[in-house]
Design an enzyme around this catalytic site. Structure first.
Site, short mmCIF file in Angstrom:
data_model
loop_
_atom_site.label_atom_id
_atom_site.label_comp_id
_atom_site.label_asym_id
_atom_site.label_seq_id
_atom_site.Cartn_x
_atom_site.Cartn_y
_atom_site.Cartn_z
N ALA A 1 91.24 75.60 42.83
CA ALA A 1 90.00 75.29 43.56
C ALA A 1 89.45 73.99 42.99
CB ALA A 1 89.00 76.42 43.34
N GLU B 1 96.81 81.52 43.75
CA GLU B 1 96.29 82.59 44.62
C GLU B 1 96.65 82.34 46.08
OE1 GLU B 1 92.31 82.10 42.88
OE2 GLU B 1 92.37 84.24 42.50
N GLU C 1 91.76 80.02 34.97
CA GLU C 1 90.30 80.04 35.15
C GLU C 1 89.56 80.37 33.86
OE1 GLU C 1 92.50 81.49 37.18
OE2 GLU C 1 91.96 81.12 39.27
N GLY D 1 93.36 78.78 42.07
CA GLY D 1 93.35 79.04 43.50
C GLY D 1 94.64 78.62 44.18
N1 CO8 Z 1 89.79 70.38 40.84
C1 CO8 Z 1 89.36 69.10 41.01
N2 CO8 Z 1 90.10 68.02 40.67
C2 CO8 Z 1 91.31 68.26 40.12
C3 CO8 Z 1 91.80 69.55 39.92
C4 CO8 Z 1 90.98 70.66 40.31
N3 CO8 Z 1 91.38 71.93 40.20
N4 CO8 Z 1 93.03 69.46 39.35
C5 CO8 Z 1 93.30 68.16 39.22
N5 CO8 Z 1 92.27 67.42 39.69
C6 CO8 Z 1 92.13 65.96 39.72
C7 CO8 Z 1 91.81 65.40 38.36
O1 CO8 Z 1 90.43 65.49 38.08
C8 CO8 Z 1 92.29 63.98 38.51
O2 CO8 Z 1 91.32 63.26 39.23
P1 CO8 Z 1 90.78 61.83 38.67
O3 CO8 Z 1 91.99 60.94 38.68
O4 CO8 Z 1 89.72 61.46 39.65
O5 CO8 Z 1 90.28 62.09 37.30
C9 CO8 Z 1 93.52 64.11 39.41
O6 CO8 Z 1 93.39 65.38 40.04
C10 CO8 Z 1 94.82 64.11 38.64
O7 CO8 Z 1 94.71 65.11 37.62
P2 CO8 Z 1 95.09 64.83 36.10
O8 CO8 Z 1 94.80 63.43 35.74
O9 CO8 Z 1 94.42 65.91 35.27
O10 CO8 Z 1 96.67 65.06 36.16
P3 CO8 Z 1 97.64 65.54 34.99
O11 CO8 Z 1 99.02 65.36 35.51
O12 CO8 Z 1 97.28 64.91 33.69
O13 CO8 Z 1 97.34 67.12 34.81
C11 CO8 Z 1 96.93 69.34 35.63
C12 CO8 Z 1 97.63 68.00 35.86
C13 CO8 Z 1 97.50 70.04 34.37
C14 CO8 Z 1 97.20 70.22 36.84
C15 CO8 Z 1 95.41 69.12 35.42
O14 CO8 Z 1 94.93 68.31 36.48
C16 CO8 Z 1 94.59 70.39 35.42
O15 CO8 Z 1 94.57 71.11 34.41
N6 CO8 Z 1 93.89 70.69 36.54
C17 CO8 Z 1 93.01 71.83 36.64
C18 CO8 Z 1 93.79 73.10 36.80
C19 CO8 Z 1 92.85 74.28 36.89
O16 CO8 Z 1 92.11 74.59 35.98
N7 CO8 Z 1 92.89 75.00 38.03
C20 CO8 Z 1 92.06 76.14 38.25
C21 CO8 Z 1 90.79 75.74 38.92
S1 CO8 Z 1 89.64 77.07 39.05
C22 CO8 Z 1 90.21 77.94 40.36
O17 CO8 Z 1 91.16 77.59 41.00
C23 CO8 Z 1 89.43 79.14 40.72
C24 CO8 Z 1 90.03 79.78 41.95
C25 CO8 Z 1 89.23 80.95 42.32
C26 CO8 Z 1 88.91 80.85 43.72
C27 CO8 Z 1 87.54 80.94 43.88
C28 CO8 Z 1 86.74 80.23 42.85
C29 CO8 Z 1 85.34 80.53 42.92
#
Ligand code: CO8
Length: 259
Positions: free
Chosen positions: A65, A112, A132, A109
């Protein structure tokens, strides 16, 4: 004319939806979901389409998400707007089979969403996770339930509470993925091939097959078997049952009418 998803029909009877928000690793926000749901509903109601494939990029199916969209959300807004309801279209409203072809990250998400598909294929290097916990929350789109039903409590509890990731190879070994492919291209091709095969069968039988397997997730074995039998009986009222069994008897190829 979508901004965050691409829709095509690369094979006969197959609708392909590709998540397309590359700079955010396909992070799932509201505008993306509005488009995804619209595309799903359109393909679902298109009589020329028999099965759907949902994929992302080689780097990310979806990295979860959109954390930036979610970070200032309050309880009252989440409750009042039934936040996440938008996510349930694919699992509740779409009647045609959906195959998720997962490459790269399928986190939170994203994992999911992949688990909401009817069939999940992945590449060996796919990275699954429910991270999460690292953000001070828990899975919110069915992850704790679908993951536990699929890979068992021991593993699900470990991954939900540690936020550790698992690979595509493990996903297949544990029964989360139906097939694992060497690389992303093979994974998408494999999903398109399976979708084409499914689309070549009677749509009425395919719909029934999806319905009875899904029911097994909610019903006990006795009610489930009874439900299956009723649906099975019902198919003897379809033209395609007569067509399929007559074609077999006459050693011909069935020409389905989807009726
Ligand atoms: N949300 C928003 N932006 C994101 C997300 C995300 N989940 N994942 C990546 N991005 C963005 C980064 O912020 C970055 O943007 P910017 O260049 O503007 O800073 C761009 O994508 C590239 O990401 P990275 O630079 O971090 O890329 P890396 O290759 O270094 O890392 C990863 C890749 C490991 C995937 C890393 O981006 C990461 O850890 N992302 C977050 C993963 C995460 O925590 N996902 C779970 C989110 S919570 C959720 O999904 C809840 C679901 C429940 C559903 C209902 C919720 C209420």
């Amino acid at each position: 004319s979508y901004q965050f998803v691409q829709v095509s029909t690369p094979k006969k009877g197959v609708g392909l939806i590709t998540l397309n928000r590359p700079r955010a690793l396909n992070a799932l926000n509201t505008p993306l979901f509005l488009e995804l749901n619209d595309a799903l509903r359109r393909l679902d109601s298109d009589k020329s389409i028999g099965a759907l494939v949902l994929t992302g990029s080689h780097k990310a199916f979806a990295a979860g998400a959109d954390i930036k969209e979610m970070k200032d959300l309050t309880f009252s807004t989440a409750y009042a707007t039934d936040f996440i309801e938008l996510w349930s279209t694919m699992s509740h409203a779409i009647k045609k089979p959906v195959i998720a072809a997962v490459n790269g990250y399928a986190l939170g998400g994203g994992c999911e969403l992949a688990m909401m598909a009817d069939i999940l294929y992945c590449s060996a290097s796919a990275t699954f996770g429910q991270p999460e916990i690292k953000l001070g929350v828990i899975p919110g789109a069915g992850g704790s339930q679908r993951l536990t039903k699929t890979i068992g409590k021991a593993r699900a509890m470990h991954y939900v509470l540690t936020g550790d990731t698992w690979s595509g190879v493990e996903a297949e070994r544990w029964g989360l993925a139906a097939k694992v492919f060497e690389g992303p291209e093979e994974c998408v091709e494999g999903a398109l091939g399976a979708a084409e095969k499914i689309a070549g069968y009677s749509q009425i039988a395919v719909k029934a097959g999806k319905e009875v397997v899904n029911k097994s997730q909610d019903l006990g074995i006795r009610e489930g078997v009874e439900f299956e039998r009723r649906v099975f009986h019902g198919l003897f009222g379809s033209q395609d049952q007569k067509i399929g069994m007559t074609a077999f008897s006459e050693k011909k190829k069935p020409e389905w009418t989807n009726a």
